[in-house]
Enzyme design. Structure first.
Site, PDB file in Angstrom:
ATOM      1  N   ALA A   1      11.933 132.016  33.195  1.00  0.00           N
ATOM      2  CA  ALA A   1      10.625 132.727  32.963  1.00  0.00           C
ATOM      3  C   ALA A   1      10.546 133.597  34.123  1.00  0.00           C
ATOM      4  O   ALA A   1      11.341 133.638  35.105  1.00  0.00           O
ATOM      5  CB  ALA A   1       9.505 131.621  33.199  1.00  0.00           C
TER       6      ALA A   1
ATOM      7  N   GLY B   1      13.634 128.440  31.556  1.00  0.00           N
ATOM      8  CA  GLY B   1      13.019 128.865  30.276  1.00  0.00           C
ATOM      9  C   GLY B   1      14.205 129.487  29.593  1.00  0.00           C
ATOM     10  O   GLY B   1      14.186 129.543  28.175  1.00  0.00           O
TER      11      GLY B   1
ATOM     12  N   GLU C   1      15.772 126.741  27.821  1.00  0.00           N
ATOM     13  CA  GLU C   1      14.864 126.175  26.961  1.00  0.00           C
ATOM     14  C   GLU C   1      14.734 127.141  25.794  1.00  0.00           C
ATOM     15  O   GLU C   1      14.469 126.528  24.451  1.00  0.00           O
ATOM     16  CB  GLU C   1      13.444 126.344  27.498  1.00  0.00           C
ATOM     17  CG  GLU C   1      13.288 125.120  28.631  1.00  0.00           C
ATOM     18  CD  GLU C   1      12.023 125.162  29.528  1.00  0.00           C
ATOM     19  OE1 GLU C   1      11.585 126.041  30.160  1.00  0.00           O
ATOM     20  OE2 GLU C   1      11.032 124.230  29.306  1.00  0.00           O
TER      21      GLU C   1
ATOM     22  N   GLU D   1      13.935 124.452  37.908  1.00  0.00           N
ATOM     23  CA  GLU D   1      12.492 124.728  38.120  1.00  0.00           C
ATOM     24  C   GLU D   1      11.973 123.741  39.206  1.00  0.00           C
ATOM     25  O   GLU D   1      11.070 124.427  40.057  1.00  0.00           O
ATOM     26  CB  GLU D   1      11.478 124.185  36.680  1.00  0.00           C
ATOM     27  CG  GLU D   1      11.675 125.432  35.698  1.00  0.00           C
ATOM     28  CD  GLU D   1      12.442 125.106  34.650  1.00  0.00           C
ATOM     29  OE1 GLU D   1      13.582 124.457  35.097  1.00  0.00           O
ATOM     30  OE2 GLU D   1      12.546 125.504  33.590  1.00  0.00           O
TER      31      GLU D   1
HETATM   32  N1  CAA Z   1      11.905 135.855  37.732  1.00  0.00           N
HETATM   33  C1  CAA Z   1      11.927 136.891  38.312  1.00  0.00           C
HETATM   34  N2  CAA Z   1      12.881 137.370  38.984  1.00  0.00           N
HETATM   35  C2  CAA Z   1      13.960 136.757  39.013  1.00  0.00           C
HETATM   36  C3  CAA Z   1      14.259 135.547  38.490  1.00  0.00           C
HETATM   37  C4  CAA Z   1      13.162 134.981  37.700  1.00  0.00           C
HETATM   38  N3  CAA Z   1      13.443 133.855  37.028  1.00  0.00           N
HETATM   39  N4  CAA Z   1      15.565 135.215  38.880  1.00  0.00           N
HETATM   40  C5  CAA Z   1      15.819 136.167  39.784  1.00  0.00           C
HETATM   41  N5  CAA Z   1      15.043 137.229  39.854  1.00  0.00           N
HETATM   42  C6  CAA Z   1      15.379 138.297  40.660  1.00  0.00           C
HETATM   43  C7  CAA Z   1      15.535 138.219  42.236  1.00  0.00           C
HETATM   44  O1  CAA Z   1      14.373 138.155  42.903  1.00  0.00           O
HETATM   45  C8  CAA Z   1      16.447 139.309  42.639  1.00  0.00           C
HETATM   46  O2  CAA Z   1      15.355 140.286  42.697  1.00  0.00           O
HETATM   47  P1  CAA Z   1      15.532 141.487  43.817  1.00  0.00           P
HETATM   48  O3  CAA Z   1      16.892 142.263  43.586  1.00  0.00           O
HETATM   49  O4  CAA Z   1      14.444 142.170  43.592  1.00  0.00           O
HETATM   50  O5  CAA Z   1      15.710 140.718  45.026  1.00  0.00           O
HETATM   51  C9  CAA Z   1      17.137 139.721  41.256  1.00  0.00           C
HETATM   52  O6  CAA Z   1      16.563 139.018  40.308  1.00  0.00           O
HETATM   53  C10 CAA Z   1      18.581 138.927  41.306  1.00  0.00           C
HETATM   54  O7  CAA Z   1      18.592 137.703  41.727  1.00  0.00           O
HETATM   55  P2  CAA Z   1      19.596 137.189  42.389  1.00  0.00           P
HETATM   56  O8  CAA Z   1      19.807 138.059  43.769  1.00  0.00           O
HETATM   57  O9  CAA Z   1      19.341 135.783  42.841  1.00  0.00           O
HETATM   58  O10 CAA Z   1      20.991 137.338  41.914  1.00  0.00           O
HETATM   59  P3  CAA Z   1      22.208 136.399  41.553  1.00  0.00           P
HETATM   60  O11 CAA Z   1      23.253 137.001  40.798  1.00  0.00           O
HETATM   61  O12 CAA Z   1      22.743 135.901  43.056  1.00  0.00           O
HETATM   62  O13 CAA Z   1      21.714 135.084  40.991  1.00  0.00           O
HETATM   63  C11 CAA Z   1      20.533 133.890  39.229  1.00  0.00           C
HETATM   64  C12 CAA Z   1      21.286 135.246  39.653  1.00  0.00           C
HETATM   65  C13 CAA Z   1      21.510 132.678  39.427  1.00  0.00           C
HETATM   66  C14 CAA Z   1      20.152 133.962  38.141  1.00  0.00           C
HETATM   67  C15 CAA Z   1      19.285 133.409  40.374  1.00  0.00           C
HETATM   68  O14 CAA Z   1      18.790 134.696  40.463  1.00  0.00           O
HETATM   69  C16 CAA Z   1      18.466 132.359  40.235  1.00  0.00           C
HETATM   70  O15 CAA Z   1      18.896 131.235  40.214  1.00  0.00           O
HETATM   71  N6  CAA Z   1      17.369 132.745  39.513  1.00  0.00           N
HETATM   72  C17 CAA Z   1      16.099 131.899  39.220  1.00  0.00           C
HETATM   73  C18 CAA Z   1      16.574 130.826  38.264  1.00  0.00           C
HETATM   74  C19 CAA Z   1      15.139 129.925  38.107  1.00  0.00           C
HETATM   75  O16 CAA Z   1      14.783 129.479  38.796  1.00  0.00           O
HETATM   76  N7  CAA Z   1      14.879 129.771  36.646  1.00  0.00           N
HETATM   77  C20 CAA Z   1      13.598 128.964  36.302  1.00  0.00           C
HETATM   78  C21 CAA Z   1      12.381 129.808  36.123  1.00  0.00           C
HETATM   79  S1  CAA Z   1      11.086 129.092  36.210  1.00  0.00           S
HETATM   80  C22 CAA Z   1      11.021 128.657  34.500  1.00  0.00           C
HETATM   81  O17 CAA Z   1      11.830 129.190  33.766  1.00  0.00           O
HETATM   82  C23 CAA Z   1       9.762 127.791  34.069  1.00  0.00           C
HETATM   83  C24 CAA Z   1       9.801 127.419  32.412  1.00  0.00           C
HETATM   84  O18 CAA Z   1      10.151 126.488  32.283  1.00  0.00           O
HETATM   85  C25 CAA Z   1       9.230 128.510  31.635  1.00  0.00           C
END
Ligand code: CAA
Ligand code: NAI
Length: 713
Positions: free
Chosen positions: A69, A108, A111, A131
């Site tokens: 998400a 998500g 998911e 999450e």
């Molecule tokens: N939403 C919004 N922005 C996100 C994001 C997300 N889920 N994941 C990453 N970003 C943004 C980061 O903030 C970053 O932004 P900036 O460049 O402005 O700082 C950019 O994307 C790149 O991210 P990283 O610097 O972390 O890049 P990376 O290559 O080192 O890692 C990644 C990539 C492994 C995907 C890592 O970003 C990550 O772990 N992201 C979060 C994953 C997560 O927690 N997902 C669950 C979301 S909640 C959900 O999904 C709820 C649900 O059940 C519906």
């Protein structure tokens, strides 16, 4: 029907023969924004109506499938179509939908894949439901579909830990139907789709699967284990509860319950804190002063001093592939340093963090030991970790100035001393910086990158680069006594001492801070670090102490008895031989009673809440001064320093985030009330007063800095 349809922009629909390829495209990580959700609904509808398409493949553009998400949207009210409904729509599709995963499918993203009828991954792909790290649970069916597909045990392993698994493990768990040898996800998806179409493979909907039953005790045990590790964080326990729901009810009821649990956590302070920490982590290295500047070369480093810190820094550097030349005063000290490094590296091998070959290479090739400073002539960067004495440090830097090559970065690991004064003894102050590691340096995550007045921007970048290589969390700090972390620590420790002398016990303070979520209370930490260190500092600072400062003697009296904490088996606590956890030392209370009597203090019995309020007010007030003076660029830099270096619970987001939650007005009014008792110590930070006056928060300051993506709209 046209063969190429473009939706509103973020998910494209393209026919490849009889297969529809839907490409999710929302750089950088294809987060499931409102537009993506709308597009997915439109694309699925398009696919249902498309007579040519016999199967569909969902892929992600760029480096990942879908990272979940869009976390930034969580601050706003949820907008339709909600993700669970989008995913239900995919699953309900009458023709096969295949997720073709590369990079990561997280949250998500996984998911969505679980809503598809089949999943194929390319090599190197990872899937997970992280999450929990954001203080929430999977909110789009993850807790209900994953156990049905992979079993309760697998779900209990993956969801409360949030740790992703690789493609092969995901296939073994039944999460992926195949791991493809194809080079990219589109090709993998097309091959898989072909076989589904040609074989007429029946659709497999996770919601219709029945997982093998498990004993209810499995959930009770998991909950107990997870609660112990979570130490106050709610989401890991709720993850277990949500998976348990899957074992008890229909899919539809389970989805409704999951949504309820998800929404409650999404609106919690813990989620706000952890989302703040997520974005703060990513903002730390984004500094206007170094934007677009490249680091200097960094292949080999020198370390001066092989004591507690030097040996730890050398270990961390060697374990991460750097060549290290370590300098000590004599061969005996070199021998001790080498033995410490060998023990550290051996420990890492035992834990599986390093291979035996890497260990062998470290000692055969990467580590050099010398008593001769001339051996540093070719290194790219030097970290000085000799005694905390300004004269000794100045001598070392004079020598470094003589022997190091032009452009080498000269860093000091000093805890408190003036980096400007150290830089001033060299002819190249632009190359001098503070790199403040924490003990044990090969394990602790925090690195304060201390920027002195003349430090060149590419030297700052190189400091951050060293942090990256050594897998540290690097925070920019300015020069002052104690930089960000130790300066704030000194203040909240002083507040704790006042609380104790005024009537509470060190054990009560420790208990309050443990309950707050710190892994140890301040007095247990003092025992661990050694009480003699603080004693020496107090003696050194005695001549310059402000007469208005309340001075407490109990800690000195303890040291006079030879109680230095764990190393002497006695301090605030008494330690059985070899034990790391002690029992309260009752004699400390007698010493405190004596001090109160001498100072005619009527012991006041503070409640746990009052102890916490004072402790946190002291921390926040000093932290605000640190930001006000530019020692920390933004409140988020303080938060991450305290989280990574001082055990502040991440799920509370750091002291500034905590202060925002409590309300700055309340903190300021507490400080003003405490000032009635001790006006010298409790001087409110101007920044705090300004923020309260203008109705702003620390989060507003982070947003105003422009470098915190959480604040971006
Ligand atoms: N939403 C919004 N922005 C996100 C994001 C997300 N889920 N994941 C990453 N970003 C943004 C980061 O903030 C970053 O932004 P900036 O460049 O402005 O700082 C950019 O994307 C790149 O991210 P990283 O610097 O972390 O890049 P990376 O290559 O080192 O890692 C990644 C990539 C492994 C995907 C890592 O970003 C990550 O772990 N992201 C979060 C994953 C997560 O927690 N997902 C669950 C979301 S909640 C959900 O999904 C709820 C649900 O059940 C519906
Ligand atoms: P230590 O006393 O364990 O080690 C210092 C080492 O430096 C000794 O082995 C000594 O032989 C060597 N040394 C002294 N003068 C030298 C010289 N001129 N040339 C080469 N070697 C020399 O001290 P520790 O704890 O490792 O501290 C080192 C520095 O790191 C200090 O500035 C300290 O403030 C800082 N620091 C310490 C932390 C800790 O928790 N111990 C944490 C963060 C920083």
């Amino acid at each position: 029907m046209s063969s190429s349809f473009k939706s509103s922009g973020q998910v494209s629909y393209e026919l490849r023969g009889d297969v529809a390829v839907m490409t999710v495209s929302n750089a950088p990580v294809n987060a499931l924004s409102l537009a993506i959700r709308q597009d997915l609904v439109a694309c699925i509808k398009q696919f249902e109506e498309d007579d040519v398409a016999k199967a569909a493949v969902i892929v992600g553009a760029g480096k990942v499938f879908i990272a979940g998400a869009d976390i930034r949207e969580f601050k706003r009210p949820a907008t339709e179509p909600h993700l669970p409904d989008v995913i239900d729509g995919i699953e309900a599709c009458s023709k096969p939908v295949i997720a073709a995963i590369h990079g990561v499918a997280l949250g998500g993203g996984l998911e969505v894949a679980l809503g598809c009828h089949f999943r194929v991954g390319v090599k190197g792909a990872k899937v997970g439901l992280p999450e929990v790290h954001l203080g929430i649970i999977p909110g789009a069916g993850g807790t209900q579909r994953l156990p049905r597909l992979a079993g309760y045990e697998k779900a209990l392993e993956m969801i409360p830990s949030g740790v992703p698994i690789g493609a092969d493990a995901a296939k073994a768990a039944g999460i992926l139907d195949d791991v493809s040898d194809e080079a990219d996800a589109v090709a993998a998806g097309l091959v898989f789709a072909r076989s589904v179409i040609d074989n007429g493979t029946p659709l497999r909907r996770c919601s219709e699967l029945v997982a093998p039953a498990v004993d209810a005790q499995v959930f009770a045990d998991a909950k107990a284990a997870v609660a112990k590790r979570a130490r106050g964080q709610k989401s890991p326990v709720v993850c277990v509860e949500a998976i348990e729901v899957a074992s008890q009810t229909s899919f539809a009821d389970g989805m409704a319950k999951e949504r309820e649990m998800f929404m409650e956590l999404k609106n919690s302070a813990q989620h706000r804190a952890l989302a703040h920490a997520f974005f703060a982590d990513r903002a730390l290295g984004k500094l206007p002063e170094i934007e677009g500047i490249a680091p200097r070369a960094l292949k080999s480093i020198g370390v001066i001093g092989g004591g507690t810190m030097g040996a730890g820094i050398a270990t961390g550097a060697l374990m991460n592939g750097l060549a290290v030349t370590l300098i000590e005063r004599d061969d005996e000290a070199l021998g001790r340093a080498k033995a410490t490094i060998a023990k550290n590296v051996g420990g890492a091998v035992k834990k599986g963090k390093l291979s035996a070959e890497q260990e062998q290479r470290i000692f055969a090739e990467a580590l050099s030991l010398s008593t001769d400073y001339a051996s540093l002539s070719e290194v790219d960067l030097v970290v000085e970790a000799v005694f905390e004495d300004i004269d000794v440090k100045k001598q070392v830097f004079e020598k470094l100035d003589e022997v190091c090559k032009e452009g080498a970065v000269l860093a000091t690991n000093t805890s408190y001393l003036d980096v400007n004064a150290i830089a001033a003894v060299t002819k190249r102050p632009q190359d001098v910086i503070g790199l403040h590691f924490f003990s044990p340096a090969h394990i602790m995550k925090l690195l304060e990158v201390v920027v002195a007045d003349k430090t060149a921007p590419d030297v700052i970048v190189t400091g951050f680069q060293l942090g990256k290589i050594m897998r540290k969390v690097a925070v920019r700090a300015g020069v002052c006594d104690g930089f960000i972390g130790n300066r704030i620590l000194a203040t909240y420790r002083a507040a704790a001492d006042a609380i104790v002398v005024d009537g509470s016990t060190p054990f009560e303070v420790d208990e309050v801070m443990l309950e707050f979520g710190f892994p140890m209370g301040p007095y247990a930490v003092a025992d661990l670090a050694g009480l003699d260190i603080g004693w020496a500092t107090r003696k050194r600072k005695a001549p310059t102490r402000d007469p208005r400062e309340r001075y407490f003697t109990f800690a000195d009296r303890m040291c006079e008895q030879g109680w230095f904490g764990q190393k002497t088996s006695k301090g605030y606590y008494v330690y059985e031989e070899g034990a790391r956890k002690g029992t309260p030392n009752p004699a400390v209370l007698d010493i405190l009673t004596e001090e109160r009597k001498e100072k005619q203090i009527n012991a006041q019995n503070l409640s746990k809440e009052q102890i916490l309020d004072r402790y946190m007010a002291a921390m926040v007030n000093e932290a605000a001064k640190v930001v006000e003076e530019g020692i920390a660029l933004r409140p988020l830099d303080v938060d991450m320093t305290l989280i990574y270096g001082y055990g502040f619970p991440r799920w509370r987001g750091g002291p500034m985030q905590y202060a925002d939650e409590i309300g700055l007005e309340k903190i300021l009014s507490n400080i003003k009330a405490y000032a009635q008792e001790d006006a010298y110590f409790w001087q409110p930070a101007k920044l705090l007063e300004e923020l309260v006056a203008s109705g702003r928060t620390f989060a507003d300051l982070n947003a105003e800095s422009g470098n915190n993506s959480a604040a971006k709209k």
